[in-house]
Design a protein around this motif. Structure first.
Motif, PDB file in Angstrom:
ATOM      1  N   PRO A 205      30.411  53.404  41.320  1.00  0.00           N
ATOM      2  CA  PRO A 205      31.469  54.065  40.547  1.00  0.00           C
ATOM      3  C   PRO A 205      32.697  54.438  41.366  1.00  0.00           C
ATOM      4  N   ASP A 223      39.294  57.804  36.425  1.00  0.00           N
ATOM      5  CA  ASP A 223      38.070  58.616  36.436  1.00  0.00           C
ATOM      6  C   ASP A 223      37.394  58.602  35.064  1.00  0.00           C
ATOM      7  N   LEU A 224      38.184  58.655  33.983  1.00  0.00           N
ATOM      8  CA  LEU A 224      37.609  58.649  32.637  1.00  0.00           C
ATOM      9  C   LEU A 224      36.909  57.323  32.353  1.00  0.00           C
ATOM     10  N   THR A 226      35.732  55.173  34.457  1.00  0.00           N
ATOM     11  CA  THR A 226      34.547  55.081  35.306  1.00  0.00           C
ATOM     12  C   THR A 226      33.409  55.907  34.733  1.00  0.00           C
ATOM     13  N   MET A 227      33.702  57.129  34.301  1.00  0.00           N
ATOM     14  CA  MET A 227      32.675  57.985  33.713  1.00  0.00           C
ATOM     15  C   MET A 227      32.048  57.342  32.488  1.00  0.00           C
ATOM     16  N   VAL A 230      29.745  54.556  33.541  1.00  0.00           N
ATOM     17  CA  VAL A 230      28.512  55.108  34.132  1.00  0.00           C
ATOM     18  C   VAL A 230      27.568  55.600  33.028  1.00  0.00           C
ATOM     19  N   ARG A 231      28.119  56.107  31.935  1.00  0.00           N
ATOM     20  CA  ARG A 231      27.269  56.498  30.797  1.00  0.00           C
ATOM     21  C   ARG A 231      26.506  55.286  30.253  1.00  0.00           C
TER      22      ARG A 231
END
Length: 265
Positions: A205, A223-224, A226-227, A230-231
């Motif tokens: 990530p 960042d959003l 990537t988050m 990752v979910r």
């Protein structure tokens, strides 16, 4: 406040050149007032002087929100002032119930509908993933997680129903495609259509977020994104939603349907 159908020539479509906006515009036809920085009707979230001229004479708005929720909070009262009676907001799956974008619409006093779609299938040929697909290697931090990507045509059809028909006020629609697939599976299906090999690489990530920043994306967007990926990696985004069926009375389009109408065909 009326729940009758909205007059057919009063729908302001924001981000009209975007993936959902241009399809909403096409479905509405003469009913749409498309607005963007490049449209005949100018609209720019960073230039508040463009807001009121775009809103004047409209009674429904398809809202693709800005990055800053404070701008939407300023826009909504102006929409009320100019006579808008209905707002349909493009949100996203996983938005919290106290999301500031959604709150601005819900607290407007107008008829409102929230759309919370999953990731777009069109990201593979129109946006974020397209350069990697074209290059022949897509590297994202999603592991082997699966996700029910949605065809943006379905989002647009739901949006038009909410914009023009009664019965959708106060509704939050969770929208997804009909099947959950991994990135490797989706890329394999693209390869079947195009014949061009595409490798899938799972990356860390932090490295992915850094690569997005290097490409010029703002840090908060990197960042959003990537988050959210990752979910998927963690298995938190595999579930299906029934919003398309509830609104349109049919099953969502499949990934094969998307491929058949995409630039890959």
């Amino acid at each position: 406040m009326t729940t009758n159908e909205i007059n057919a020539d009063t729908v302001l479509v924001l981000a009209a050149s975007g993936k959902t906006g241009r399809r909403v515009t096409a479905l509405l036809g003469d009913a749409a007032r498309p607005a963007s920085r490049s449209s005949a009707t100018k609209f720019d979230w960073s230039d508040a002087d463009t807001w009121e001229p775009a809103l004047t004479g409209t009674t429904a708005v398809y809202v693709v929100p800005p990055d800053n929720p404070a701008l939407l909070a300023e826009f909504v009262p102006l929409a009320v002032k100019t006579g808008v009676t209905r707002l349909v907001l493009l949100s996203m799956r996983g938005a919290p119930d106290d999301d500031p974008f959604e709150a601005a619409v819900k607290e407007s006093g107008l008829e409102w509908t929230i759309l919370r779609p999953t990731w777009f299938m069109q990201n593979f040929d129109e946006d974020l993933f397209a350069p990697g697909v074209e290059y022949g290697e897509l590297a994202v931090p999603a592991g082997q997680g699966i996700h029910p990507f949605i065809d943006v045509v379905d989002i647009a059809e739901v949006a038009v129903a909410a914009l023009t028909q009664p019965g959708h006020s106060g509704q939050t629609y969770e929208l997804s495609g009909p099947e959950s697939l991994s990135f490797a599976e989706m890329l394999a299906r693209i390869v079947e259509v195009t014949g061009n090999p595409i490798l899938y690489a799972d990356v860390e990530p932090d490295a992915f977020a850094a690569s997005m920043r290097d490409l010029g994306y703002p840090a908060e967007i990197a960042d959003l994104v990537t988050m959210l990926l990752v979910r998927i990696r963690m298995g938190e985004e595999a579930h299906l939603s029934d919003g398309v069926q509830r609104v349109l009375g049919r099953e969502p389009r499949t990934f094969a349907d998307y491929l058949g109408s995409s630039s890959f065909a």
